[in-house]
Design a protein around this motif. Sequence first.
Motif, PDB file in Angstrom:
ATOM      1  N   SER A   1      -2.345  -5.765 -19.287  1.00  0.00           N
ATOM      2  CA  SER A   1      -2.450  -6.163 -20.931  1.00  0.00           C
ATOM      3  C   SER A   1      -3.695  -5.719 -21.399  1.00  0.00           C
ATOM      4  CB  SER A   1      -2.280  -7.779 -21.136  1.00  0.00           C
ATOM      5  OG  SER A   1      -3.481  -8.379 -20.750  1.00  0.00           O
ATOM      6  N   SER A   2      -3.985  -6.368 -22.662  1.00  0.00           N
ATOM      7  CA  SER A   2      -5.204  -5.825 -23.207  1.00  0.00           C
ATOM      8  C   SER A   2      -6.225  -6.793 -22.711  1.00  0.00           C
ATOM      9  CB  SER A   2      -5.139  -6.387 -24.654  1.00  0.00           C
ATOM     10  OG  SER A   2      -3.889  -5.616 -25.213  1.00  0.00           O
ATOM     11  N   ASP A   3      -5.893  -8.044 -22.153  1.00  0.00           N
ATOM     12  CA  ASP A   3      -7.348  -8.675 -21.581  1.00  0.00           C
ATOM     13  C   ASP A   3      -6.953  -8.966 -20.058  1.00  0.00           C
ATOM     14  OD1 ASP A   3      -8.279  -9.286 -24.249  1.00  0.00           O
ATOM     15  OD2 ASP A   3      -6.960 -10.913 -24.595  1.00  0.00           O
ATOM     16  N   TYR A   4      -6.061  -8.539 -19.360  1.00  0.00           N
ATOM     17  CA  TYR A   4      -6.166  -8.819 -18.024  1.00  0.00           C
ATOM     18  C   TYR A   4      -5.166  -7.956 -17.203  1.00  0.00           C
ATOM     19  CZ  TYR A   4      -1.869 -11.405 -19.486  1.00  0.00           C
ATOM     20  OH  TYR A   4      -0.830 -11.434 -20.023  1.00  0.00           O
ATOM     21  N   THR A   5      -5.528  -7.635 -15.779  1.00  0.00           N
ATOM     22  CA  THR A   5      -4.503  -6.865 -15.023  1.00  0.00           C
ATOM     23  C   THR A   5      -4.373  -7.868 -13.839  1.00  0.00           C
ATOM     24  OG1 THR A   5      -5.873  -4.894 -15.652  1.00  0.00           O
ATOM     25  CG2 THR A   5      -4.225  -4.821 -13.905  1.00  0.00           C
ATOM     26  N   GLY A   6      -2.909  -7.767 -13.505  1.00  0.00           N
ATOM     27  CA  GLY A   6      -2.466  -8.658 -12.425  1.00  0.00           C
ATOM     28  C   GLY A   6      -1.552  -8.152 -11.151  1.00  0.00           C
ATOM     29  N   TYR A   7      -1.783  -8.617 -10.157  1.00  0.00           N
ATOM     30  CA  TYR A   7      -0.975  -7.836  -8.872  1.00  0.00           C
ATOM     31  C   TYR A   7      -0.119  -9.227  -8.288  1.00  0.00           C
ATOM     32  CZ  TYR A   7      -3.857  -3.931 -10.045  1.00  0.00           C
ATOM     33  OH  TYR A   7      -4.511  -3.020 -10.616  1.00  0.00           O
ATOM     34  N   TYR A   8       1.040  -9.292  -7.828  1.00  0.00           N
ATOM     35  CA  TYR A   8       1.654 -10.249  -7.191  1.00  0.00           C
ATOM     36  C   TYR A   8       2.542  -9.818  -6.173  1.00  0.00           C
ATOM     37  CZ  TYR A   8       5.784  -9.646 -10.019  1.00  0.00           C
ATOM     38  OH  TYR A   8       7.067  -9.283 -10.467  1.00  0.00           O
ATOM     39  N   GLN A   9       2.774 -10.988  -5.142  1.00  0.00           N
ATOM     40  CA  GLN A   9       3.947 -11.009  -4.424  1.00  0.00           C
ATOM     41  C   GLN A   9       4.659 -12.301  -4.188  1.00  0.00           C
ATOM     42  OE1 GLN A   9       0.488 -10.327  -2.995  1.00  0.00           O
ATOM     43  NE2 GLN A   9       0.493  -8.129  -3.934  1.00  0.00           N
ATOM     44  N   SER A  10       5.727 -12.161  -4.026  1.00  0.00           N
ATOM     45  CA  SER A  10       6.546 -13.504  -3.644  1.00  0.00           C
ATOM     46  C   SER A  10       7.259 -13.024  -2.295  1.00  0.00           C
ATOM     47  CB  SER A  10       7.606 -13.688  -4.851  1.00  0.00           C
ATOM     48  OG  SER A  10       7.240 -13.998  -6.131  1.00  0.00           O
ATOM     49  N   ILE A  11       6.926 -14.154  -1.478  1.00  0.00           N
ATOM     50  CA  ILE A  11       7.408 -13.891  -0.005  1.00  0.00           C
ATOM     51  C   ILE A  11       7.273 -15.374   0.755  1.00  0.00           C
ATOM     52  CG2 ILE A  11       4.942 -13.769   0.860  1.00  0.00           C
ATOM     53  CD1 ILE A  11       6.112 -10.781   2.084  1.00  0.00           C
ATOM     54  N   ALA A  12       7.873 -15.074   2.009  1.00  0.00           N
ATOM     55  CA  ALA A  12       8.128 -16.334   2.850  1.00  0.00           C
ATOM     56  C   ALA A  12       6.833 -16.946   2.947  1.00  0.00           C
ATOM     57  CB  ALA A  12       8.727 -16.127   4.047  1.00  0.00           C
ATOM     58  N   ARG A  13       6.458 -18.001   3.094  1.00  0.00           N
ATOM     59  CA  ARG A  13       5.095 -18.677   3.444  1.00  0.00           C
ATOM     60  C   ARG A  13       4.382 -18.219   4.787  1.00  0.00           C
ATOM     61  NH1 ARG A  13       3.544 -22.190   6.670  1.00  0.00           N
ATOM     62  NH2 ARG A  13       2.156 -23.261   5.106  1.00  0.00           N
ATOM     63  N   ASP A  14       5.293 -17.790   5.798  1.00  0.00           N
ATOM     64  CA  ASP A  14       4.473 -17.355   7.155  1.00  0.00           C
ATOM     65  C   ASP A  14       4.244 -15.717   6.952  1.00  0.00           C
ATOM     66  OD1 ASP A  14       7.069 -16.064   7.113  1.00  0.00           O
ATOM     67  OD2 ASP A  14       7.686 -16.746   8.947  1.00  0.00           O
ATOM     68  N   ARG A  15       4.584 -15.349   5.842  1.00  0.00           N
ATOM     69  CA  ARG A  15       3.993 -13.829   5.549  1.00  0.00           C
ATOM     70  C   ARG A  15       2.839 -13.742   4.576  1.00  0.00           C
ATOM     71  NH1 ARG A  15       6.903 -13.781   8.971  1.00  0.00           N
ATOM     72  NH2 ARG A  15       8.564 -12.190   9.661  1.00  0.00           N
ATOM     73  N   LEU A  16       2.224 -15.033   4.186  1.00  0.00           N
ATOM     74  CA  LEU A  16       1.158 -15.054   3.237  1.00  0.00           C
ATOM     75  C   LEU A  16      -0.113 -14.247   3.673  1.00  0.00           C
ATOM     76  CD1 LEU A  16      -0.213 -15.953   0.546  1.00  0.00           C
ATOM     77  CD2 LEU A  16      -0.452 -18.395   1.478  1.00  0.00           C
ATOM     78  N   ASP A  17      -0.294 -14.527   5.128  1.00  0.00           N
ATOM     79  CA  ASP A  17      -1.429 -14.152   5.584  1.00  0.00           C
ATOM     80  C   ASP A  17      -1.490 -12.377   5.421  1.00  0.00           C
ATOM     81  OD1 ASP A  17      -3.879 -14.294   7.471  1.00  0.00           O
ATOM     82  OD2 ASP A  17      -2.629 -12.773   8.441  1.00  0.00           O
TER      83      ASP A  17
END
Length: 452
Positions: free
Chosen positions: A114-130
């Motif tokens: 966006s004009s003010d920020y840049t973001g990256y995300y993942q939605s995943i099973a909790r045991d794959r958070l690491d």
Amino acid sequence: MPTRRLFAALALLVTLAGVAATAGWSGPARAQIFNPTQFTLANGLQVVLIEDHRAPIVHHMVWYRVGAADEPPGRSGVAHYLEHLMFKGTPSVPPGEFSRIVAREGGRDNAFTSSDYTGYYQSIARDRLDLVMRMEAERMAYLNPRQEDAVPELQVVLQERMSRTENSPGGLFAEQFDAAQFLAHPYGRPIIGWPQELARLTLADAMEFYRTHYAPNNAILIVAGDVSPDELRRLAEKHYGPIPRRSVPLRQRPQEPPQLAARRLTMTDARVSQPSLRRSYLAPSRNSSLKEHAVPLAVLAEILNGPTGRLYKGLVMGDGPAVSAGAWYEALSLDQRSFGFGIAPKSGRKLEEVEAALDGIIAKLLAEGVTEDELRVAKSVLQAETIFARDSLFGAAQLFGVALTSGLTVEDVEAWPRLVEAVTREQILAAARHVFDPPRSVTGYLLPKEQS
């Protein structure tokens, strides 16, 4: 993916969260909406957790406090180009493998600028958070795209601009409109970049932007879902903690001079099948002067919108000249943005008639203000939308990311229902009279070629 209603709810919450710290309201504490946990690592990385243990999944996001409005002159589009290159290789993840690994583990990922920020995300099973935290931390510190990947990726971005802007009369019109609204401020240039500047971008340009702005002390880690504060702290220290902080420049942007004359533009395009009117006014955001108007303006936008709003009743119902009408207010930004209207006429009706009707609605608002019933309904709608954001991992994380990258705090986000409840009719009228000043307006017509 979230529903359309959830996106609408999120937009309303983001608007109100963006003004939460600006109204000078104080009073007894209320129950928290999201009840987040927050802490900061030694290297400056801000961490926010919104716990939700209803399902064994997590939404993991990294937000950078930099966007298209922070690009150096002549390099518009570099923030978005870098977003693409963030998927093009680190020491342990080959180019193009990041998303494939996430998908193979049953998750999904994406990114946005966006004009003010840049973001990256993942939605995943909790045991794959690491796993996703390790990969995300590695590209925060060790991004290493190859020239042979960077050149074709720029062509991908150019094609994106072609499909979304060049091939869309509405997209081109919006781009020209923003440029007319902002003479000096970089909000007037497109996030994807001007075509002649975008085509000249190089890998060196993107990596310079990366080394300047992508640092843990310029980032926010937000996790929503099935993880405890102690576990998140352990994982954050493990993966992000070793990344050293770096000196990051202050966000100093050219500011918009006072607008002293109304601006108008007309664009014609043979591809236009539905004419439209666009009108906007410079309006204070939470960080600008006269920010006390921000919460009332957010409530006013709700009063104007919707199937029972003033725009629908005055422009669409019965013999009204419009087939659709809506208003928007951009409260959540680092600098002042706009309060605007978008209207499409019914078949056979002229944009001049639509504009005159809009002027009549604004004149009546400035003369009489809003009613108690309108205010009561708008407050109820805005406060009820909280439920929808709280029930979505994506919505909750997105809300905090947008707010925090715009200079707010977790407490500001939690405070918004109180600020909405405190808004009065007199405050709305004062805000409207400040913003809806003809010399501060931009009005645009988008027409088929034959009507030029």
